[in-house]
Design an enzyme around this catalytic site. Structure first.
Site, mmCIF file in Angstrom:
data_model
loop_
_atom_site.group_PDB
_atom_site.id
_atom_site.type_symbol
_atom_site.label_atom_id
_atom_site.label_comp_id
_atom_site.label_asym_id
_atom_site.label_seq_id
_atom_site.Cartn_x
_atom_site.Cartn_y
_atom_site.Cartn_z
ATOM 1 N N ASP A 199 0.851 -1.199 0.000
ATOM 2 C CA ASP A 199 0.000 0.000 0.000
ATOM 3 C C ASP A 199 0.883 1.244 0.000
ATOM 4 O OD1 ASP A 199 -1.842 2.161 1.278
ATOM 5 O OD2 ASP A 199 -3.190 0.511 0.794
ATOM 6 N N HIS A 212 -4.255 13.944 -10.459
ATOM 7 C CA HIS A 212 -4.411 12.512 -10.710
ATOM 8 C C HIS A 212 -3.497 12.004 -11.830
ATOM 9 C CE1 HIS A 212 -7.745 11.608 -7.969
ATOM 10 N NE2 HIS A 212 -8.143 12.851 -8.207
ATOM 11 N N GLU A 242 -4.364 2.609 -4.631
ATOM 12 C CA GLU A 242 -2.932 2.487 -4.345
ATOM 13 C C GLU A 242 -2.566 1.140 -3.743
ATOM 14 O OE1 GLU A 242 -4.673 4.732 -0.728
ATOM 15 O OE2 GLU A 242 -5.205 4.253 -2.791
#
Length: 339
Positions: A199, A212, A242
């Site tokens: 993560d 983004h 993510e």
């Protein structure tokens, strides 16, 4: 003509890439009757690249054989041992070499993996009609392979997507058979399967501060780092956002932890354009015989959550956290409850 149609139907009836390669080899063996036919793919790091046999069938055999995806690289032939295969890939076209035996090689130009060759050995060079037939079968194979990529891959990173995880979990985590230790000749236990969750730390901050598009570039570069760190047989997924998942085989928790630590270090020291440095939190677990995809993922996710709550930028194994008392795992009947 009906035999060709039957083979094409069989070839496009699989969603498993291993079965697809084995079916291609079987089809061409049946139609062309070579002494031997095989698919070879390049694996390994740039400084030590080797040939992995994806599927091979010889006269008298009924079922294709293959090297294990997690085979020890040192046991595989180096690239230089087969210059014709290298030349075929470099020229990106078929090659025919008179025998005996005659050799015919075709590059497998796949969208995301061009480093594979199909090689046939035959009593005499293939005829023009046979070459045309082989070329047609290979076009079907390439097209179907591209369709599999489209349905199974994350469109941004090219990693496997979330919906393929459950389908591949059981097959990928079956205990590997024991293998002989080259040093002693004794048989060692097969490698265990491990699942890790990766993560990105503070990824929302990246999107909020840089937009983004830059966030997508970070995801793309992380996927590239993952491909560089992990091996040919390791399965790499993007679960969305993510969050990434790795399914791999290692002998023990130390080896699994070291692999994830290599990724964590590679990410920490990589300069991401516009963003600079980012870090990842990683949790991993051994896959148990009774596991479902969700139960194994849940344990690794618990370890990631612990890392996130205690500083981030670290690798933790679920079993080690339970041993230290940081997580409590209580068995109730056949179920496991974490609290």
């Amino acid at each position: 003509m009906s035999r060709v149609a039957d083979h094409l139907a069989e070839l496009t009836g699989f969603r498993d890439r291993d079965a697809l390669d084995a079916t291609l080899v079987s089809a061409l063996h049946d139609l062309l009757r070579p002494r031997e036919i095989a698919i070879y793919r390049i694996v390994g790091e740039p400084e030590d690249r080797r040939w992995l046999t994806r599927a091979r069938l010889t006269a008298g055999e009924t079922v294709p054989s293959a090297d294990a995806l997690w085979a020890d690289l040192a046991t595989l032939p180096p690239l230089a041992a087969h210059p014709l295969r290298q030349a075929c890939l470099q020229q990106r076209e078929g090659m025919v070499v008179d025998g005996p035996p005659a050799q015919t090689l075709f590059p497998l130009d796949l969208e995301r993996d061009c480093e594979a060759v199909i090689e046939l050995h035959s009593e005499r060079p293939l005829s023009t009609e046979q070459l045309r037939l082989a070329g047609s079968i290979l076009r079907v194979y390439r097209n179907f392979h591209s369709l599999l990529d489209y349905s199974e891959r994350d469109t941004l990173t090219g990693l496997l997507n979330r919906k393929t995880f459950d389908e591949s979990f059981m097959r990928s985590t079956v205990p590997a058979p024991p293998v002989p230790d080259p040093a002693t000749g004794l048989r060692r236990g097969g490698r265990n399967a491990w699942l890790g969750v990766v993560d990105i730390d503070h990824f929302k901050h990246v999107n909020d501060c840089h937009g983004h598009l830059i966030g997508d570039e970070v995801l793309l570069l992380l996927a590239r780092l993952m491909r560089g760190v992990f091996r040919q047989g390791d399965l790499l997924y993007r679960f969305g956002g993510e969050e990434f998942v790795v399914l791999m085989r290692c002998d023990d928790a130390i080896a699994a932890g070291a692999a994830f630590e290599r990724l964590r270090t590679a990410v920490e020291h990589h300069a991401f354009p516009r963003v600079g440095r980012i870090t990842v939190s990683v949790g991993f677990t051994a896959v148990r015989l009774s596991d479902t995809p969700s139960s194994a993922f849940e344990r690794a996710d618990q370890a990631v959550y612990f890392v996130k709550q205690s500083g981030r930028n670290r690798v933790e194994g679920h079993a080690a956290l339970v041993t230290r008392g940081a997580l409590v795992e209580a068995a109730i009947g056949d179920d496991v409850v974490l609290f």
